[in-house]
Design an enzyme around this catalytic site. Sequence first.
Site, mmCIF file in Angstrom:
data_model
loop_
_atom_site.group_PDB
_atom_site.id
_atom_site.type_symbol
_atom_site.label_atom_id
_atom_site.label_comp_id
_atom_site.label_asym_id
_atom_site.label_seq_id
_atom_site.Cartn_x
_atom_site.Cartn_y
_atom_site.Cartn_z
ATOM 1 N N GLU A 276 0.886 -1.168 0.000
ATOM 2 C CA GLU A 276 0.000 0.000 0.000
ATOM 3 C C GLU A 276 0.918 1.210 0.000
ATOM 4 O O GLU A 276 1.631 1.439 0.984
ATOM 5 C CB GLU A 276 -0.858 0.025 1.273
ATOM 6 N N CYS B 237 -3.003 8.570 3.557
ATOM 7 C CA CYS B 237 -2.755 8.020 2.216
ATOM 8 C C CYS B 237 -3.939 8.271 1.293
ATOM 9 O O CYS B 237 -3.781 8.305 0.078
ATOM 10 C CB CYS B 237 -2.464 6.540 2.317
HETATM 11 P P1 NAP Z 1 8.330 4.660 4.811
HETATM 12 O O1 NAP Z 1 9.475 5.541 5.082
HETATM 13 O O2 NAP Z 1 8.329 3.871 3.555
HETATM 14 O O3 NAP Z 1 8.209 3.711 6.073
HETATM 15 C C1 NAP Z 1 7.164 2.801 6.177
HETATM 16 C C2 NAP Z 1 7.568 1.652 7.057
HETATM 17 O O4 NAP Z 1 8.599 0.910 6.411
HETATM 18 C C3 NAP Z 1 8.120 2.060 8.413
HETATM 19 O O5 NAP Z 1 7.663 1.152 9.389
HETATM 20 C C4 NAP Z 1 9.621 1.922 8.212
HETATM 21 O O6 NAP Z 1 10.315 1.668 9.403
HETATM 22 C C5 NAP Z 1 9.667 0.710 7.316
HETATM 23 N N1 NAP Z 1 10.886 0.558 6.559
HETATM 24 C C6 NAP Z 1 11.610 1.515 5.958
HETATM 25 N N2 NAP Z 1 12.663 0.964 5.317
HETATM 26 C C7 NAP Z 1 12.581 -0.373 5.526
HETATM 27 C C8 NAP Z 1 13.367 -1.483 5.131
HETATM 28 N N3 NAP Z 1 14.450 -1.338 4.374
HETATM 29 N N4 NAP Z 1 13.004 -2.706 5.537
HETATM 30 C C9 NAP Z 1 11.897 -2.893 6.286
HETATM 31 N N5 NAP Z 1 11.118 -1.873 6.698
HETATM 32 C C10 NAP Z 1 11.438 -0.638 6.308
HETATM 33 O O7 NAP Z 1 6.971 5.480 4.794
HETATM 34 P P2 NAP Z 1 6.418 6.501 5.881
HETATM 35 O O8 NAP Z 1 7.232 7.733 5.796
HETATM 36 O O9 NAP Z 1 6.256 5.849 7.215
HETATM 37 O O10 NAP Z 1 4.960 6.751 5.342
HETATM 38 C C11 NAP Z 1 4.647 7.724 4.382
HETATM 39 C C12 NAP Z 1 4.283 7.095 3.061
HETATM 40 O O11 NAP Z 1 3.386 6.022 3.263
HETATM 41 C C13 NAP Z 1 3.564 8.067 2.139
HETATM 42 O O12 NAP Z 1 4.161 8.008 0.889
HETATM 43 C C14 NAP Z 1 2.149 7.534 2.065
HETATM 44 O O13 NAP Z 1 1.522 7.751 0.848
HETATM 45 C C15 NAP Z 1 2.320 6.096 2.318
HETATM 46 N N6 NAP Z 1 1.131 5.547 2.944
HETATM 47 C C16 NAP Z 1 0.331 4.715 2.229
HETATM 48 C C17 NAP Z 1 -0.799 4.166 2.804
HETATM 49 C C18 NAP Z 1 -1.704 3.228 2.057
HETATM 50 O O14 NAP Z 1 -2.552 2.599 2.688
HETATM 51 N N7 NAP Z 1 -1.572 3.078 0.784
HETATM 52 C C19 NAP Z 1 -1.119 4.463 4.132
HETATM 53 C C20 NAP Z 1 -0.296 5.323 4.818
HETATM 54 C C21 NAP Z 1 0.832 5.856 4.211
HETATM 55 P P3 NAP Z 1 11.080 2.835 10.208
HETATM 56 O O15 NAP Z 1 10.056 3.814 10.615
HETATM 57 O O16 NAP Z 1 11.691 2.096 11.338
HETATM 58 O O17 NAP Z 1 12.079 3.410 9.246
#
Ligand code: NAP
Length: 535
Positions: A260, A299
């Site tokens: 997602e 999102c």
């Molecule tokens: P993110 O930086 O991609 O992080 C999301 C999750 O992934 C966090 O728990 C992060 O952990 C983890 N993560 C990062 N790198 C990883 C790796 N190499 N291996 C395993 N896990 C890893 O995103 P965010 O900043 O939290 O969220 C914002 C984005 O999410 C926006 O672009 C938004 O559009 C999207 N979003 C989408 C939805 C949907 O339902 N489609 C819902 C909400 C948000 P850490 O925090 O420990 O780094």
Amino acid sequence: MIELESYLQGQWVRGSGRATTLVNPATEAPIATSCTEGIDFAAALEHARNTGGPALRAMNFAARAEMLRSLSRSIHSHRDELIGLAIENGGNTRSDAKFDIDGASLTLAAYADIATELAKEAPSGAVLVDGAGFQLARSPRLFGTHLYVPREGVAVHINAFNFPAWGLAEKAAVALCAGVPVVSKPASSTALVAHRLVKLFVEEKLVPEGALSFIAGSPGNLLDHLRGQDVLAFTGAGTTGAALRAGRAVREHSVRVNVEADSLNAAVLGPDVADDSEVMNLFLTDVVRDMTQKTGQKCTAIRRIYVPANKVATVLERLGERLGAIKVGDPSRDDVGMGPLATAQQLADVRAGITKLLTETSGGRIVLGSTNPIAGGDGGAGKGFFISPVLLHVASPKPDDAVHTHEVFGPVATVMPYASEGADHGAAAVVRWVAAGGGGLVSSVYSDDKSFVRAVVLGIAPYHGRVTIGSSKIATQAIPPGTVLAQLVHGGPGRAGGGEELGGRRGLSFYLQRVALQGDRALLELISGQREATS
Ligand code: NAP
């Protein structure tokens, strides 16, 4: 300061090494730390597979329904405490916090209801029949059918920072309903609420041992230990999702992955909507709520607003008035309508994103707000990750402009015109504009013009997981597009990650293995539980 621990192999553990600090985004005051360095994630996954998996599979759907209902009740009975934590760690207003926390308990309750329904169809809980079977040859005895059985692996859930309660609950509800143990990892920066939820569930002994594990902090090498019966469900940035999909273990073991990701959700105002109508009010209300609820860190929030060219001036003026009336500041205060962004990184990304929209979009301009951070928290001038709502206007957009390719994850949206002349009242043009976003979670259409609505909805449907329609008949009871419902599918193609979650019982299929069986009809019906054994 609180030291957040992970819950793995039936105990609370903490790594040793460099810790991550969680802060209050309104004041920048440190609240908690987390650390996972040195934790044995391979052993944690094995424990979940070997302990939680069998325990859940031994529970029939009625027992799983009871479990899910108890989780829902636990959240509800600690609602005020959880709201306080969301305000402190997430920068949520009270209303934002309720949206996350009530969303979590409602989704668990919805899956408790689904499990209750399934209990009638599959009393053993082991097997679900997928549709009617069919005769395979001339003899009616040779029969074919499809069954769903729980996978014997673990579901790893990785969540974004914006919905620490709902994110954990909406994924866990479906996996636990399906009989698959969960290892849940919230984003490190806002993990306080999710940590408290799991503490409550563990203290109240609401799930069997191994059925729900929790990681506070970095997942380290967790994903290197995934195997072919496991699944990985990720919510977050598209770039992270793409990296996880390319992981070695995921590729080598064909781990099932759901992503997602980002989404440039659109709102379309129909050409028939009168300035002072209920539908216009609904449209304006939805846009303003989506831009400011959770400080636009949703999102499903509306990012692109398509309006008939002759209504742009009115819409800009009315949105400007409504957005301008929203007080930005300390989210714990009742008179504040929008809190800070969740992290310093978020603030930097949102400011850079607005600049990108302005410089890489043909003729973009700011109508309301600015890229400047503003002071608003209790920490004094300059503290806190605050920004005002920012409304942009692009008079002559192009399909490859940044507004159609770059998601600004904050209180930012862009109004753009479409030409509503012609036999279809601009429906084909609207479809092209919305589709230029490359695939989204949800878009909304506001109109009472039936042929316009039909053409737009069917035209944009291939690019979305969900479309909402605002019309005068439901204007006073409409559910906003930004609200994800357990009964309806959440996900979207392309930029949105290509995933699909929830959707009632549809969501269970991600956690189940569909197997086709062919053989003697009586035997198949015995195996599937549709016929009682006679000897
Ligand atoms: P993110 O930086 O991609 O992080 C999301 C999750 O992934 C966090 O728990 C992060 O952990 C983890 N993560 C990062 N790198 C990883 C790796 N190499 N291996 C395993 N896990 C890893 O995103 P965010 O900043 O939290 O969220 C914002 C984005 O999410 C926006 O672009 C938004 O559009 C999207 N979003 C989408 C939805 C949907 O339902 N489609 C819902 C909400 C948000 P850490 O925090 O420990 O780094």
